[in-house]
Write a protein that holds these residues in place. Sequence first.
Motif, PDB file in Angstrom:
ATOM      1  N   ASP A 183       0.831  -1.209   0.000  1.00 33.08           N
ATOM      2  CA  ASP A 183       0.000   0.000   0.000  1.00 33.08           C
ATOM      3  C   ASP A 183       0.864   1.256   0.000  1.00 33.08           C
ATOM      4  OD1 ASP A 183      -2.315  -1.444  -0.037  1.00 33.08           O
ATOM      5  OD2 ASP A 183      -2.673  -1.317   2.118  1.00 33.08           O
ATOM      6  N   LEU A 184       1.930   1.244   0.806  1.00 34.86           N
ATOM      7  CA  LEU A 184       2.845   2.390   0.837  1.00 34.86           C
ATOM      8  C   LEU A 184       3.495   2.585  -0.521  1.00 34.86           C
ATOM      9  CD1 LEU A 184       4.419   4.609   2.305  1.00 34.86           C
ATOM     10  CD2 LEU A 184       6.029   2.855   3.088  1.00 34.86           C
ATOM     11  N   ALA A 185       3.918   1.488  -1.150  1.00 34.49           N
ATOM     12  CA  ALA A 185       4.526   1.590  -2.476  1.00 34.49           C
ATOM     13  C   ALA A 185       3.532   2.147  -3.492  1.00 34.49           C
ATOM     14  CB  ALA A 185       5.029   0.222  -2.919  1.00 34.49           C
ATOM     15  N   GLU A 186       2.267   1.762  -3.367  1.00 30.23           N
ATOM     16  CA  GLU A 186       1.244   2.261  -4.286  1.00 30.23           C
ATOM     17  C   GLU A 186       1.030   3.766  -4.105  1.00 30.23           C
ATOM     18  OE1 GLU A 186      -1.040   2.187  -7.462  1.00 30.23           O
ATOM     19  OE2 GLU A 186       0.087   0.460  -6.684  1.00 30.23           O
ATOM     20  N   VAL A 187       1.086   4.232  -2.865  1.00 33.75           N
ATOM     21  CA  VAL A 187       0.982   5.675  -2.611  1.00 33.75           C
ATOM     22  C   VAL A 187       2.162   6.403  -3.244  1.00 33.75           C
ATOM     23  CG1 VAL A 187       1.052   7.447  -0.817  1.00 33.75           C
ATOM     24  CG2 VAL A 187      -0.372   5.424  -0.506  1.00 33.75           C
ATOM     25  N   LEU A 188       3.355   5.877  -3.066  1.00 31.33           N
ATOM     26  CA  LEU A 188       4.552   6.502  -3.637  1.00 31.33           C
ATOM     27  C   LEU A 188       4.509   6.476  -5.160  1.00 31.33           C
ATOM     28  CD1 LEU A 188       7.247   4.977  -1.248  1.00 31.33           C
ATOM     29  CD2 LEU A 188       6.452   7.344  -1.281  1.00 31.33           C
ATOM     30  N   ARG A 189       3.956   5.414  -5.713  1.00 31.24           N
ATOM     31  CA  ARG A 189       3.867   5.291  -7.169  1.00 31.24           C
ATOM     32  C   ARG A 189       2.798   6.226  -7.736  1.00 31.24           C
ATOM     33  NH1 ARG A 189       2.708   0.242  -7.310  1.00 31.24           N
ATOM     34  NH2 ARG A 189       4.784  -0.626  -7.657  1.00 31.24           N
ATOM     35  N   GLY A 190       1.661   6.254  -7.087  1.00 31.27           N
ATOM     36  CA  GLY A 190       0.541   7.016  -7.627  1.00 31.27           C
ATOM     37  C   GLY A 190       0.593   8.500  -7.349  1.00 31.27           C
ATOM     38  N   LYS A 191       1.106   8.892  -6.174  1.00 34.69           N
ATOM     39  CA  LYS A 191       1.065  10.298  -5.777  1.00 34.69           C
ATOM     40  C   LYS A 191       2.363  11.037  -6.062  1.00 34.69           C
ATOM     41  CE  LYS A 191      -2.283  11.978  -3.493  1.00 34.69           C
ATOM     42  NZ  LYS A 191      -3.233  12.932  -4.096  1.00 34.69           N
ATOM     43  N   PHE A 192       3.479  10.317  -6.052  1.00 31.57           N
ATOM     44  CA  PHE A 192       4.762  11.014  -6.119  1.00 31.57           C
ATOM     45  C   PHE A 192       5.649  10.545  -7.268  1.00 31.57           C
ATOM     46  CE2 PHE A 192       3.315  10.813  -1.681  1.00 31.57           C
ATOM     47  CZ  PHE A 192       3.127  12.175  -1.465  1.00 31.57           C
ATOM     48  N   GLY A 193       5.095   9.758  -8.178  1.00 33.47           N
ATOM     49  CA  GLY A 193       5.778   9.449  -9.426  1.00 33.47           C
ATOM     50  C   GLY A 193       6.920   8.475  -9.345  1.00 33.47           C
ATOM     51  N   HIS A 194       6.972   7.655  -8.304  1.00 30.25           N
ATOM     52  CA  HIS A 194       8.029   6.643  -8.237  1.00 30.25           C
ATOM     53  C   HIS A 194       7.639   5.459  -9.123  1.00 30.25           C
ATOM     54  CE1 HIS A 194      10.556   8.427  -5.155  1.00 30.25           C
ATOM     55  NE2 HIS A 194       9.457   8.782  -4.524  1.00 30.25           N
ATOM     56  N   SER A 195       8.521   5.130 -10.041  1.00 33.11           N
ATOM     57  CA  SER A 195       8.220   4.056 -10.979  1.00 33.11           C
ATOM     58  C   SER A 195       8.821   2.745 -10.499  1.00 33.11           C
ATOM     59  CB  SER A 195       8.769   4.405 -12.367  1.00 33.11           C
ATOM     60  OG  SER A 195      10.172   4.605 -12.301  1.00 33.11           O
ATOM     61  N   GLY A 196       8.284   1.673 -11.015  1.00 38.52           N
ATOM     62  CA  GLY A 196       8.799   0.357 -10.680  1.00 38.52           C
ATOM     63  C   GLY A 196       7.691  -0.668 -10.700  1.00 38.52           C
ATOM     64  N   PRO A 197       7.959  -1.833 -11.280  1.00 35.96           N
ATOM     65  CA  PRO A 197       6.921  -2.861 -11.354  1.00 35.96           C
ATOM     66  C   PRO A 197       6.649  -3.545 -10.026  1.00 35.96           C
ATOM     67  CG  PRO A 197       8.982  -3.693 -12.259  1.00 35.96           C
ATOM     68  CD  PRO A 197       9.214  -2.259 -11.941  1.00 35.96           C
ATOM     69  N   THR A 198       7.574  -3.468  -9.100  1.00 40.67           N
ATOM     70  CA  THR A 198       7.417  -4.113  -7.798  1.00 40.67           C
ATOM     71  C   THR A 198       7.582  -3.091  -6.685  1.00 40.67           C
ATOM     72  OG1 THR A 198       9.771  -4.638  -7.592  1.00 40.67           O
ATOM     73  CG2 THR A 198       8.368  -6.260  -8.722  1.00 40.67           C
ATOM     74  N   SER A 199       7.152  -3.469  -5.484  1.00 42.81           N
ATOM     75  CA  SER A 199       7.320  -2.585  -4.334  1.00 42.81           C
ATOM     76  C   SER A 199       8.795  -2.325  -4.057  1.00 42.81           C
ATOM     77  CB  SER A 199       6.656  -3.201  -3.101  1.00 42.81           C
ATOM     78  OG  SER A 199       5.263  -3.314  -3.293  1.00 42.81           O
ATOM     79  N   SER A 200       9.626  -3.344  -4.235  1.00 38.75           N
ATOM     80  CA  SER A 200      11.064  -3.178  -4.006  1.00 38.75           C
ATOM     81  C   SER A 200      11.647  -2.118  -4.929  1.00 38.75           C
ATOM     82  CB  SER A 200      11.794  -4.514  -4.216  1.00 38.75           C
ATOM     83  OG  SER A 200      11.359  -5.475  -3.287  1.00 38.75           O
ATOM     84  N   ALA A 201      11.238  -2.134  -6.199  1.00 39.21           N
ATOM     85  CA  ALA A 201      11.735  -1.138  -7.152  1.00 39.21           C
ATOM     86  C   ALA A 201      11.266   0.262  -6.775  1.00 39.21           C
ATOM     87  CB  ALA A 201      11.273  -1.503  -8.559  1.00 39.21           C
ATOM     88  N   VAL A 202      10.021   0.362  -6.310  1.00 40.06           N
ATOM     89  CA  VAL A 202       9.500   1.663  -5.891  1.00 40.06           C
ATOM     90  C   VAL A 202      10.278   2.185  -4.690  1.00 40.06           C
ATOM     91  CG1 VAL A 202       7.501   2.842  -4.896  1.00 40.06           C
ATOM     92  CG2 VAL A 202       7.188   1.283  -6.809  1.00 40.06           C
TER      93      VAL A 202
END
Length: 221
Positions: A183-202
């Motif tokens: 969920d934290l990775a999804e927030v970082l991906r969706g709100k702050f533009g962190h890319s990555g196919p997995t949570s580890s990459a984010v």
Amino acid sequence: MGWALIYLPHLPAGFVYADGVPQHGNFTEAIYISMVSLSTVGYGEIAPATPPLRFIMAAQAVTGFGLLTATVSWILQTYPALSRRRALAHDLNLLREAAGPPGVLSLEPGHATALLESLARNVSTVSIDLLAFNETYYFNEAKQRGSLPATVAYAQQLASDAITSANADLRFAGRMLHASLDDLAEVLRGKFGHSGPTSSAVFLSYETRHRHRRNPDSETS
């Protein structure tokens, strides 16, 4: 500036000046009146002379009071969110140092389960804080021990280890922690533009952007 443009055409005839106060009809005077009204200082040496101007200045004063209240509320709400994020990072660092190479799974299953469930709740709280107070994301930590970007990978390691445990409660706690990290990775991906196919990459992108790199020597010392 906008309020000052309203006052400017009415200067100086539309205002009553106290004795000894020079009268000017320029934009500087309008800015001064606007700042005094917005800050609700109300010196009184320059007062509106007509009902429309009185109403406008009163409305600006109410707006200024609202802005002051919003600013104080923002500060009071933002810093607890930052403190919760720092506390999570400190907890992860302390846990890593205390557990050592054997890891948390060397503890009694009940204790390890309680620790992982507590971490899952704290990670979820940080995710909610980032959604509610987007600006807290842009606060960088001066010290790595308080930096979540530098320590979140360890939480992933704990979740992965727990999922492979033979204890059912510990596996469940590991899945909880893993889900909260996703969920934290999804927030970082969706709100702050962190890319990555997995949570580890984010999380790696999160750490890189905040300029905290893990140092294996410092982690084992």
